[in-house]
Design an enzyme around this catalytic site. Structure first.
Site, PDB file in Angstrom:
ATOM      1  N   ASP A 275     -49.523  12.639  37.904  1.00 17.57           N
ATOM      2  CA  ASP A 275     -48.850  12.080  36.895  1.00 17.57           C
ATOM      3  C   ASP A 275     -48.178  13.023  35.793  1.00 17.57           C
ATOM      4  OD1 ASP A 275     -47.978  10.173  35.214  1.00 17.57           O
ATOM      5  OD2 ASP A 275     -49.990   9.845  34.359  1.00 17.57           O
TER       6      ASP A 275
ATOM      7  N   THR B 195     -43.804   6.008  39.761  1.00 15.94           N
ATOM      8  CA  THR B 195     -43.352   6.890  38.588  1.00 15.94           C
ATOM      9  C   THR B 195     -43.059   6.130  37.505  1.00 15.94           C
ATOM     10  OG1 THR B 195     -41.339   7.132  39.710  1.00 15.94           O
ATOM     11  CG2 THR B 195     -43.038   8.865  39.718  1.00 15.94           C
TER      12      THR B 195
ATOM     13  N   ALA C 131     -33.378  -4.278  23.783  1.00 10.28           N
ATOM     14  CA  ALA C 131     -32.715  -4.212  22.490  1.00 10.28           C
ATOM     15  C   ALA C 131     -32.765  -5.118  21.662  1.00 10.28           C
ATOM     16  CB  ALA C 131     -31.032  -4.227  22.803  1.00 10.28           C
ATOM     17  N   LEU C 132     -33.039  -6.494  22.046  1.00  8.74           N
ATOM     18  CA  LEU C 132     -33.293  -7.683  21.097  1.00  8.74           C
ATOM     19  C   LEU C 132     -34.815  -7.451  20.521  1.00  8.74           C
ATOM     20  CD1 LEU C 132     -31.751 -10.774  22.854  1.00  8.74           C
ATOM     21  CD2 LEU C 132     -30.893  -9.603  20.895  1.00  8.74           C
TER      22      LEU C 132
ATOM     23  N   GLY D 207     -30.712   0.328  29.106  1.00  7.56           N
ATOM     24  CA  GLY D 207     -31.292   0.437  30.383  1.00  7.56           C
ATOM     25  C   GLY D 207     -32.243   1.415  30.628  1.00  7.56           C
ATOM     26  N   ARG D 208     -32.783   1.275  31.740  1.00  8.31           N
ATOM     27  CA  ARG D 208     -33.979   2.234  32.013  1.00  8.31           C
ATOM     28  C   ARG D 208     -33.511   2.579  33.494  1.00  8.31           C
ATOM     29  NH1 ARG D 208     -38.125   1.780  28.260  1.00  8.31           N
ATOM     30  NH2 ARG D 208     -39.305   3.173  29.604  1.00  8.31           N
TER      31      ARG D 208
ATOM     32  N   LYS E 114     -33.391   4.500  42.215  1.00  6.06           N
ATOM     33  CA  LYS E 114     -34.264   3.522  43.182  1.00  6.06           C
ATOM     34  C   LYS E 114     -34.041   3.645  44.576  1.00  6.06           C
ATOM     35  CE  LYS E 114     -34.037   0.319  39.156  1.00  6.06           C
ATOM     36  NZ  LYS E 114     -35.688   0.181  38.807  1.00  6.06           N
TER      37      LYS E 114
ATOM     38  N   HIS F 208     -52.115 -32.268  22.466  1.00  3.87           N
ATOM     39  CA  HIS F 208     -51.507 -32.723  21.114  1.00  3.87           C
ATOM     40  C   HIS F 208     -52.363 -32.235  20.090  1.00  3.87           C
ATOM     41  CE1 HIS F 208     -48.663 -34.918  18.409  1.00  3.87           C
ATOM     42  NE2 HIS F 208     -49.769 -35.310  17.858  1.00  3.87           N
TER      43      HIS F 208
END
Length: 501
Positions: free
Chosen positions: A47, A164, A205-206, A295-296, A318, A475
């Site tokens: 790792d 990874t 992002a959000l 993105g990643r 990928k 409820h």
């Protein structure tokens, strides 16, 4: 496309140093390692945690799951809202209530250290070898590892698994790597980011914008015209509307072109230049921080996979896998973010890792089901879903064969502070000709992630709308809205046309 090569015959274990070698400490890889060790296998984890360009990433093994820290930042933001609501419940709180960014990040770093120590102790107790090192394949079964001191060691393994994880993508524009940060950096940023521009049309992002907003910061989001394409677009629009009302500035349809530092400091000041998607309108402004969430990318591009004959998608890093998570090389598997064309989040990766270990060493054949997987966003209004989006359901079965039942709802805890009555929302997507089988469940509101878990199981059991209607709701809890959905989207649209709604 799935990899098609079948699993090769297992070679004698004594030919190798380890039965199983795992590249990366992503959560699915760690689960795989623990399960394999419990089944009597010799396991090695190689790792490394590569720092971001500004070297302010969380310190600790990849197994220190980033989603944990997302939830903690989300909780910090929710507490900010709770402080605003508290006076209506009788709490006498002097306003404004200050927030210490440094104390928050110090607490997060302490949590990293605790998780890191506990993880290493657990791996050691299970006789799993864990090396924090850079490593690369030399041949299909041999790995060379290089530690921080430059010392090299060689290890062989019968089976190799790529786990990874992934890291944020940086655009190829001036100033991106030199001056911008990412969501991964945010958890250990030593100073408040100040006025922040979040760039990207992703869920991250959000989420990031929501955390910063909740902590009292000035936030803008620059995003393309069609954000969060993997999520239900009508629900995403409701998230954006809620965030806009709360004070987030949205810059739709702009592409970042340059980031320049105009003043050093903590956080300093940056000049941002962008261009509209049509290319006919320029945008300039100044921010203290620019956070990239576009993105990643899978962390696979420098571990020598080509030496084992593996082909990667050059854009994403990928690789194609079959239904057993096996790549085109029979003894090499991939789970989590390394897989092409599949969702990647911690819970799914952990399930995939556990089942892979059981198939390899436990005599079982259960495959990971990548359908009806629950997912959620830690946005100010939590969004959780399982099954299909409305757009995907209509494409797959035809719009005329899809019925959408929906409703806004008002959580009881929101009534005293009089928070927005129409922000929370639930929808159930049904396949009309298949006995109104439920194809998707979407919840936008408090504790949405907790709500969706049970419904994820129900979808796997072919839940129908009649069964959902027959369920007794608790409820006054938020989840009961899903048992009382009577209004269809078509009926709502018809009322809007008639002016009755």
């Amino acid at each position: 496309m799935e990899a098609t090569m079948k699993k090769s015959k297992i070679l004698p274990a004594e030919k190798y140093d380890y039965n199983l070698l795992i590249f990366g400490g992503e959560s699915g890889g760690l689960t795989l390692a623990k399960e394999a060790a419990a089944l009597g296998q010799r396991v090695l984890i190689l790792d490394r945690l590569t720092p971001s360009p500004r070297e302010i990433t969380l310190k600790g093994p990849n197994g220190c799951d980033v989603s944990v820290f997302k939830k903690l930042l989300h909780q910090a933001a929710l507490l900010g809202q709770s402080i605003k609501d508290a006076p209506t419940y009788g709490w006498k709180i002097q306003q404004p209530v200050p927030h210490s960014w440094s104390e928050l990040t110090d607490a997060l770093q302490q949590r990293v250290k605790t998780l890191s120590y506990e993880l290493r102790q657990e791996l050691r107790s299970r006789n799993i070898t864990y090396l924090h090192t850079h490593a690369g394949l030399q041949d299909p079964h041999t790995v060379q590892a290089t530690d921080a001191n430059g010392e090299q060691t060689s290890h062989t393994a019968e089976t190799i698994v790529i786990a990874t994880g992934d890291r944020p993508h940086y655009p190829d524009i001036p100033g991106a790597r030199e001056h911008c940060i990412t969501c991964d950096d945010l958890f250990s940023l030593p100073f408040s980011p100040g006025r922040t521009l979040v760039v990207g049309g992703t869920g991250e992002a959000l989420e990031a914008a929501g955390w910063l907003l909740g902590l009292g910061l000035d936030v803008s989001i620059m995003q393309p015209s069609f954000p969060l394409e993997a999520y239900d677009q009508k629900v995403v629009k409701k998230i954006e509307d809620h965030m806009y009302v709360q004070g987030v500035n949205f810059l739709h349809g702009y592409m970042l072109t340059k980031v320049e530092q105009i003043e050093a400091g903590s956080p300093g000041k940056l000049k941002v230049t962008a261009l509209s998607s049509e290319g006919d309108e320029a945008y300039e402004d100044q921010f203290n921080t620019v956070l990239l969430a576009i993105g990643r990318d899978a962390c696979t591009n420098d571990i020598g996979l080509e030496k084992a004959g593996l082909q990667l998608d050059q854009r994403t890093g990928k690789m194609a896998v079959n239904s057993e998570d096996q790549t085109s090389v029979s003894h090499i598997y991939a789970i989590g973010a390394a897989q092409q064309g599949r969702q990647a989040h911690s819970g799914l990766s952990m399930q995939a890792g556990r089942l892979l270990a059981q198939r390899l060493y436990g005599g079982k054949n259960t495959k990971c089901d990548y359908s009806s997987v629950p997912t959620m966003l830690f946005t100010p209004m939590e969004y959780a879903a399982c099954g299909l989006t409305e757009e995907t359901a209509c494409q797959r079965f035809g719009e005329s064969n899809i019925e959408v039942f929906h409703s806004h709802y008002w959580p009881q805890e929101w009534t005293l502070p009089r928070r927005n009555k129409n922000s929370c929302y639930a929808k159930v997507i049904c396949h009309i000709s298949d006995n109104q089988r439920v194809l998707g469940v979407h919840v936008l509101g408090p504790s949405a992630g907790e709500i969706i878990h049970g419904f994820s199981t129900a979808l796997r059991c072919a839940l129908t709308k009649d069964q959902l209607d027959a369920t007794v709701g608790l409820h006054p809890m938020c989840a009961e809205v899903l048992t009382n959905l009577t209004l269809t989207q078509r009926e709502t649209e018809a009322m809007l046309v008639k002016g009755n709604c």
